[in-house]
Design a protein around this motif. Structure first.
Motif, short mmCIF file in Angstrom:
data_model
loop_
_atom_site.label_atom_id
_atom_site.label_comp_id
_atom_site.label_asym_id
_atom_site.label_seq_id
_atom_site.Cartn_x
_atom_site.Cartn_y
_atom_site.Cartn_z
N GLU A 41 -63.94 45.01 24.69
CA GLU A 41 -63.37 44.38 25.88
C GLU A 41 -63.66 45.24 27.09
OE1 GLU A 41 -59.21 42.44 27.61
OE2 GLU A 41 -59.25 43.36 25.61
N ASN A 42 -64.44 44.70 28.00
CA ASN A 42 -64.89 45.42 29.19
C ASN A 42 -63.94 45.15 30.35
OD1 ASN A 42 -66.39 45.19 31.91
ND2 ASN A 42 -67.80 46.46 30.73
N TYR A 43 -63.53 46.22 31.04
CA TYR A 43 -62.60 46.10 32.17
C TYR A 43 -63.29 46.33 33.51
CZ TYR A 43 -59.10 46.51 28.49
OH TYR A 43 -58.35 46.30 27.36
N ARG A 44 -64.63 46.32 33.50
CA ARG A 44 -65.37 46.76 34.68
C ARG A 44 -66.22 45.66 35.31
NH1 ARG A 44 -69.17 51.30 32.92
NH2 ARG A 44 -67.22 52.46 32.71
N SER A 45 -66.73 44.74 34.49
CA SER A 45 -67.77 43.84 34.97
C SER A 45 -67.39 42.37 34.77
CB SER A 45 -69.09 44.12 34.23
OG SER A 45 -69.43 45.49 34.31
N THR A 46 -68.07 41.51 35.52
CA THR A 46 -67.82 40.07 35.39
C THR A 46 -68.55 39.50 34.17
OG1 THR A 46 -69.76 39.51 36.71
CG2 THR A 46 -67.69 39.87 37.90
N LYS A 47 -68.15 38.29 33.78
CA LYS A 47 -68.74 37.65 32.61
C LYS A 47 -70.25 37.47 32.76
CE LYS A 47 -68.26 33.60 29.60
NZ LYS A 47 -69.70 33.28 29.56
N LYS A 48 -70.70 37.12 33.96
CA LYS A 48 -72.13 36.90 34.17
C LYS A 48 -72.93 38.18 33.89
CE LYS A 48 -73.57 34.20 37.45
NZ LYS A 48 -73.97 33.63 38.77
N ILE A 49 -72.43 39.30 34.37
CA ILE A 49 -73.10 40.58 34.14
C ILE A 49 -73.10 40.92 32.65
CG2 ILE A 49 -72.90 43.08 34.49
CD1 ILE A 49 -71.89 42.45 37.33
N LEU A 50 -71.97 40.72 31.98
CA LEU A 50 -71.88 41.06 30.56
C LEU A 50 -72.76 40.17 29.71
CD1 LEU A 50 -68.06 41.79 30.21
CD2 LEU A 50 -69.95 43.43 30.36
N ASP A 51 -72.83 38.89 30.03
CA ASP A 51 -73.69 37.97 29.26
C ASP A 51 -75.15 38.41 29.35
OD1 ASP A 51 -71.51 36.49 28.52
OD2 ASP A 51 -71.84 34.86 29.96
N CYS A 52 -75.55 38.79 30.54
CA CYS A 52 -76.93 39.26 30.74
C CYS A 52 -77.16 40.56 29.97
CB CYS A 52 -77.18 39.45 32.24
SG CYS A 52 -78.84 40.04 32.62
N ALA A 53 -76.23 41.50 30.10
CA ALA A 53 -76.36 42.79 29.42
C ALA A 53 -76.40 42.61 27.90
CB ALA A 53 -75.22 43.72 29.82
N ASN A 54 -75.54 41.74 27.38
CA ASN A 54 -75.51 41.50 25.93
C ASN A 54 -76.85 40.97 25.43
OD1 ASN A 54 -72.83 42.32 25.48
ND2 ASN A 54 -72.02 40.30 25.99
N LYS A 55 -77.45 40.05 26.19
CA LYS A 55 -78.74 39.48 25.76
C LYS A 55 -79.84 40.53 25.76
CE LYS A 55 -77.79 34.74 27.28
NZ LYS A 55 -78.14 33.67 28.25
N LEU A 56 -79.81 41.40 26.76
CA LEU A 56 -80.84 42.44 26.85
C LEU A 56 -80.69 43.48 25.73
CD1 LEU A 56 -80.92 43.05 30.71
CD2 LEU A 56 -82.78 42.12 29.32
N ILE A 57 -79.48 43.99 25.57
CA ILE A 57 -79.27 45.08 24.62
C ILE A 57 -79.41 44.61 23.18
CG2 ILE A 57 -76.75 44.94 24.25
CD1 ILE A 57 -78.76 48.14 25.02
#
Length: 308
Positions: free
Chosen positions: A280-296
């Motif tokens: 659970e991330n307390y720093r970033s928005t859903k859009k940023i996390l969705d992008c990061a998840n796909k990349l990593i």
């Protein structure tokens, strides 16, 4: 799953885990250091662990100080024996007590990076170079690389010395070590390497320190290198608890020897280890996390998790 415990996903469970060996895989922005701080306070305040028997390791002196202050505050100032240190400051404290057993005085001096650079420049100048010549920076990197993997000049395989720059850097490395010894100085890398040397060769000292330590906690475990991990294992006895927090997806210090295989293969070394995932991330928005998840997700070496 390789481990015996189920994987759990909660910062509360991460703090209160009763596993002897625990790996907390904490994603970006999930509060790695906060969890470790609360774990430290929980051990002392709820479990009654003597704070003097806890070795808590942070990545920087600044974070170590903040963790200590926050843990003491959580305990209403009843945890005054709590100590949090970096690997280097822990080893410096160890060596002040034990280094005489390898014939070095306890009053040794610690060289910082400026002292190290000055000494290497002096050696280069005496060999006909100028203080700003590239061989100086090359030698500094050469020494750092080999010490980071636990090697002194005499340990370096001949096959590794291929170029003229390598030969010159090795010569300077030998002279650097000789002069440091004569001045009773240690550099930052020596702090770890001399501690390991004593723990490996002196059974009495190793057992004394193992018996002092009941819990070892390590923050930013993804950036641990092989030398640091070797030190941790030397301090463990069969009953010692090891609790590490990190994230293979955030390994950024490979240029300084960080080995992400250490956290990824933690359960190979400790088969009964429990893995707890904080995603659970307390720093970033859903859009940023969705992008990061796909990349990593394309990374081959990682513990699978999706931040939300």
């Amino acid at each position: 799953q390789e481990h015996s415990f189920p994987t759990r996903r909660s910062s509360d469970l991460a703090v209160t885990s009763n596993a002897q060996y625990a790996r907390v895989v904490a994603g970006a922005g999930s509060g790695k250091t906060r969890v470790l701080t609360y774990r430290l306070a929980y051990l002392v305040g709820e479990m009654g662990v003597d704070p003097r028997s806890i070795v808590a390791i942070a990545f920087t002196n600044k974070v170590a100080g903040e963790m200590k202050t926050r843990a003491i505050n959580l305990l209403n100032n009843k945890g005054q024996g709590i100590s949090v240190s970096t690997f280097h400051s822990f080893c410096a404290r160890f060596l002040r007590q034990e280094i005489d057993c390898i014939g070095f005085p306890n009053s040794f001096l610690i060289m910082d990076e400026d002292d190290q650079e000055k000494l290497i420049k002096d050696i280069a100048v005496e060999d006909g170079f100028k203080r700003k010549d590239s061989i100086v920076s090359f030698t500094i990197s050469f020494i750092s690389y080999y010490k980071c993997i636990g090697m002194y000049p005499e340990d370096i395989p001949t096959k590794n010395i291929k170029s003229e720059a390598d030969k010159k850097a090795l010569k300077f490395f030998h002279e650097y070590e000789n002069r440091k010894s004569k001045m009773y100085c240690l550099d930052f890398d020596d702090l770890l390497l001399k501690t390991i040397e004593i723990l490996e060769t002196n059974d009495f000292v190793r057992q004394k320190w193992q018996n002092r330590i009941s819990n070892i906690l390590v923050d930013e475990f993804q950036d641990t290198n092989d030398v640091q991990y070797k030190l941790i294992k030397l301090l463990l006895k069969p009953s010692t608890s090891l609790y590490v927090v990190g994230d293979p997806d955030q390994t950024i210090y490979t240029w300084r020897g960080a080995n992400q295989d250490i956290i990824i293969n933690f359960q190979r070394d400790f088969p009964l280890a429990e893995t707890i995932i904080l995603n659970e991330n307390y720093r970033s928005t859903k859009k940023i996390l969705d992008c990061a998840n796909k990349l990593i997700a394309n990374n081959k070496k990682r513990v699978p998790k999706d931040l939300f």
